[in-house]
Design a protein around this motif. Structure first.
Motif, PDB file in Angstrom:
ATOM      1  N   ASP A 154       0.847  -1.196   0.000  1.00 50.89           N
ATOM      2  CA  ASP A 154       0.000   0.000   0.000  1.00 50.89           C
ATOM      3  C   ASP A 154       0.884   1.249   0.000  1.00 50.89           C
ATOM      4  O   ASP A 154       1.846   1.359   0.765  1.00 50.89           O
ATOM      5  CB  ASP A 154      -0.909   0.019   1.228  1.00 50.89           C
ATOM      6  N   GLY A 155       0.555   2.192  -0.859  1.00 50.75           N
ATOM      7  CA  GLY A 155       1.315   3.442  -0.909  1.00 50.75           C
ATOM      8  C   GLY A 155       2.563   3.380  -1.764  1.00 50.75           C
ATOM      9  O   GLY A 155       3.290   4.371  -1.860  1.00 50.75           O
ATOM     10  N   ALA A 156       2.841   2.242  -2.378  1.00 48.51           N
ATOM     11  CA  ALA A 156       3.999   2.113  -3.275  1.00 48.51           C
ATOM     12  C   ALA A 156       3.484   1.723  -4.657  1.00 48.51           C
ATOM     13  O   ALA A 156       3.504   0.552  -5.040  1.00 48.51           O
ATOM     14  CB  ALA A 156       4.975   1.074  -2.746  1.00 48.51           C
ATOM     15  N   ALA A 157       3.020   2.729  -5.369  1.00 47.19           N
ATOM     16  CA  ALA A 157       2.443   2.480  -6.699  1.00 47.19           C
ATOM     17  C   ALA A 157       3.528   2.000  -7.658  1.00 47.19           C
ATOM     18  O   ALA A 157       4.705   2.354  -7.516  1.00 47.19           O
ATOM     19  CB  ALA A 157       1.805   3.751  -7.227  1.00 47.19           C
TER      20      ALA A 157
ATOM     21  N   VAL B 146      10.616   1.311 -18.557  1.00 43.47           N
ATOM     22  CA  VAL B 146      10.989   0.376 -17.495  1.00 43.47           C
ATOM     23  C   VAL B 146       9.882   0.439 -16.455  1.00 43.47           C
ATOM     24  O   VAL B 146       9.538   1.522 -15.967  1.00 43.47           O
ATOM     25  CB  VAL B 146      12.337   0.746 -16.862  1.00 43.47           C
ATOM     26  N   GLU B 147       9.315  -0.709 -16.138  1.00 43.32           N
ATOM     27  CA  GLU B 147       8.281  -0.786 -15.110  1.00 43.32           C
ATOM     28  C   GLU B 147       8.842  -1.527 -13.893  1.00 43.32           C
ATOM     29  O   GLU B 147       9.597  -2.491 -14.040  1.00 43.32           O
ATOM     30  CB  GLU B 147       7.048  -1.535 -15.627  1.00 43.32           C
ATOM     31  N   SER B 148       8.483  -1.055 -12.720  1.00 39.84           N
ATOM     32  CA  SER B 148       8.941  -1.728 -11.504  1.00 39.84           C
ATOM     33  C   SER B 148       7.892  -1.594 -10.409  1.00 39.84           C
ATOM     34  O   SER B 148       7.094  -0.651 -10.398  1.00 39.84           O
ATOM     35  CB  SER B 148      10.279  -1.158 -11.027  1.00 39.84           C
ATOM     36  N   GLN B 149       7.885  -2.539  -9.513  1.00 41.72           N
ATOM     37  CA  GLN B 149       6.962  -2.539  -8.387  1.00 41.72           C
ATOM     38  C   GLN B 149       7.586  -3.332  -7.247  1.00 41.72           C
ATOM     39  O   GLN B 149       8.370  -4.278  -7.483  1.00 41.72           O
ATOM     40  CB  GLN B 149       5.611  -3.153  -8.773  1.00 41.72           C
ATOM     41  N   VAL B 150       7.273  -2.945  -6.018  1.00 40.12           N
ATOM     42  CA  VAL B 150       7.752  -3.670  -4.845  1.00 40.12           C
ATOM     43  C   VAL B 150       6.565  -4.361  -4.184  1.00 40.12           C
ATOM     44  O   VAL B 150       5.521  -3.743  -3.962  1.00 40.12           O
ATOM     45  CB  VAL B 150       8.435  -2.736  -3.840  1.00 40.12           C
ATOM     46  N   LEU B 151       6.745  -5.636  -3.890  1.00 35.73           N
ATOM     47  CA  LEU B 151       5.711  -6.417  -3.219  1.00 35.73           C
ATOM     48  C   LEU B 151       6.299  -6.980  -1.934  1.00 35.73           C
ATOM     49  O   LEU B 151       7.525  -7.097  -1.799  1.00 35.73           O
ATOM     50  CB  LEU B 151       5.198  -7.531  -4.122  1.00 35.73           C
ATOM     51  N   GLU B 152       5.435  -7.322  -0.987  1.00 36.10           N
ATOM     52  CA  GLU B 152       5.915  -7.858   0.281  1.00 36.10           C
ATOM     53  C   GLU B 152       5.419  -9.282   0.474  1.00 36.10           C
ATOM     54  O   GLU B 152       4.321  -9.647   0.055  1.00 36.10           O
ATOM     55  CB  GLU B 152       5.481  -6.972   1.449  1.00 36.10           C
ATOM     56  N   GLY B 153       6.262 -10.080   1.133  1.00 32.68           N
ATOM     57  CA  GLY B 153       5.944 -11.475   1.332  1.00 32.68           C
ATOM     58  C   GLY B 153       4.854 -11.692   2.367  1.00 32.68           C
ATOM     59  O   GLY B 153       4.653 -10.883   3.275  1.00 32.68           O
ATOM     60  N   THR B 154       4.151 -12.784   2.222  1.00 31.27           N
ATOM     61  CA  THR B 154       3.110 -13.160   3.172  1.00 31.27           C
ATOM     62  C   THR B 154       3.445 -14.529   3.753  1.00 31.27           C
ATOM     63  O   THR B 154       4.262 -15.282   3.198  1.00 31.27           O
ATOM     64  CB  THR B 154       1.728 -13.225   2.493  1.00 31.27           C
ATOM     65  N   GLY B 155       2.807 -14.872   4.872  1.00 32.04           N
ATOM     66  CA  GLY B 155       3.005 -16.188   5.471  1.00 32.04           C
ATOM     67  C   GLY B 155       4.455 -16.461   5.790  1.00 32.04           C
ATOM     68  O   GLY B 155       5.127 -15.673   6.467  1.00 32.04           O
ATOM     69  N   ALA B 156       4.974 -17.576   5.283  1.00 25.87           N
ATOM     70  CA  ALA B 156       6.358 -17.972   5.555  1.00 25.87           C
ATOM     71  C   ALA B 156       7.368 -16.989   4.993  1.00 25.87           C
ATOM     72  O   ALA B 156       8.536 -16.989   5.408  1.00 25.87           O
ATOM     73  CB  ALA B 156       6.613 -19.368   4.985  1.00 25.87           C
TER      74      ALA B 156
ATOM     75  N   GLY C 142       1.677  -8.447  -9.732  1.00 23.79           N
ATOM     76  CA  GLY C 142       1.164  -7.199  -9.177  1.00 23.79           C
ATOM     77  C   GLY C 142       0.378  -6.428 -10.223  1.00 23.79           C
ATOM     78  O   GLY C 142      -0.516  -6.965 -10.887  1.00 23.79           O
ATOM     79  N   SER C 143       0.748  -5.150 -10.390  1.00 24.38           N
ATOM     80  CA  SER C 143       0.065  -4.284 -11.358  1.00 24.38           C
ATOM     81  C   SER C 143       0.879  -4.058 -12.625  1.00 24.38           C
ATOM     82  O   SER C 143       0.549  -3.174 -13.429  1.00 24.38           O
ATOM     83  CB  SER C 143      -0.251  -2.929 -10.703  1.00 24.38           C
TER      84      SER C 143
END
Length: 277
Positions: A64-67, A84-94, A155-156
């Motif tokens: 959230d907040g990192a478009a 160039v497209e880039s996005q940051v995602l965060e891990g879930t669970g393990a 992601g997007s």
């Protein structure tokens, strides 16, 4: 008694020679393993196994907040060449606590001033934290610090697309160059050794995902072609962290056992010769 005194000195000499031979042989065996144990590559080629979009998106979610960032680049003598497209995602669970930096390289379907279709040979950017291996595929072991996705959206980011008459492309190699203060990633497409051409005009590359435990900032990206680059896109990069080599399975245990086996074989040969004498 006189006869025994003649035999014992000779036996002592032979034993000294045997001890020396054992020590020398063991030292040679272990020293031959030493370069492999301690030699460290300056540049590391990071393995990049393929993971499905569905599996990856089940493990990581957008922040959230990192478009997602979309930033254009251009080569000299060429219209706006691509994005160039880039996005940051965060891990879930393990995988909570890990960040996934996703990158795509798009090439517009345009020609340069010579009428040649444009293309991308490679791309590089500073990455201020060491990539972190994780077993996203659930195969056991260390896993990988880089993955590629070709069958869907991450992601997007855009859906990967092949250049006309080609296939969806991912880098033939991904290099990690650790420095004293920062590191660099290079995504290589043009590779004559693998008969792989550049990322072609009209292509959107498969998504490249780099894992690390450090949050994000932005950095410029250097995109390479035969024509000099005149505009530089920005992309997400790690904010900062300890810079080191990417952890890989160490062969030290195997080499140590090889040294011990070699020394044991030497002992057996020397004993056989002694018994024969």
């Amino acid at each position: 008694m006189r006869r025994a005194s003649r035999i014992n000195p000779g036996r002592s000499t032979r034993m000294n020679k045997i001890s020396y031979a054992l020590a020398l042989g063991a030292g040679l065996v272990l020293s031959s393993a030493a370069p492999a144990l301690h030699a460290a590559p300056i540049v590391q080629n990071l393995a990049a196994p393929e993971i499905s979009a569905a599996q990856f998106n089940s493990l990581f979610k957008p922040i959230d907040g990192a478009a997602p960032l979309t930033s254009a680049y251009q080569f000299m003598g060429t219209p706006v060449t691509g994005i160039v497209e880039s996005q940051v995602l965060e891990g879930t669970g393990a995988f909570a606590g890990l960040y996934a930096y996703a990158y795509q390289f798009g090439v517009n379907n345009v020609n340069d001033v010579n009428g040649e279709p444009t293309s991308v040979n490679s791309a590089s950017l500073q990455f201020n934290a060491t990539p972190a291996p994780a077993d996203l595929l659930g195969t056991g072991g260390l896993g990988s610090s880089v993955f590629v996705v070709k069958d869907g959206k991450v992601g997007s980011l855009d859906l990967p697309a092949a250049a006309p008459g080609s296939v969806i492309q991912t880098p033939t190699s991904i290099a990690w160059l650790p420095g004293s203060q920062t590191g660099a990633l290079t995504f290589q497409y043009l590779d004559p050794a693998k008969n792989s051409g550049p990322l072609g005009a009209g292509a959107t590359s498969g998504t490249i995902v780099v894992l690390t435990a450090h949050p994000y900032t932005t950095k410029p990206v250097s995109v390479q072609n035969a024509n000099p680059q005149i505009t530089y896109p920005a992309a997400y990069s790690a904010e900062g962290g300890p810079i080191q080599e990417v952890p890989v399975p160490e062969p030290s245990t195997v080499l140590a056992w090889a040294g011990m086996i070699g020394a044991a074989a030497l002992v057996k040969r020397v004993r056989n010769r002694r018994d024969a004498a």
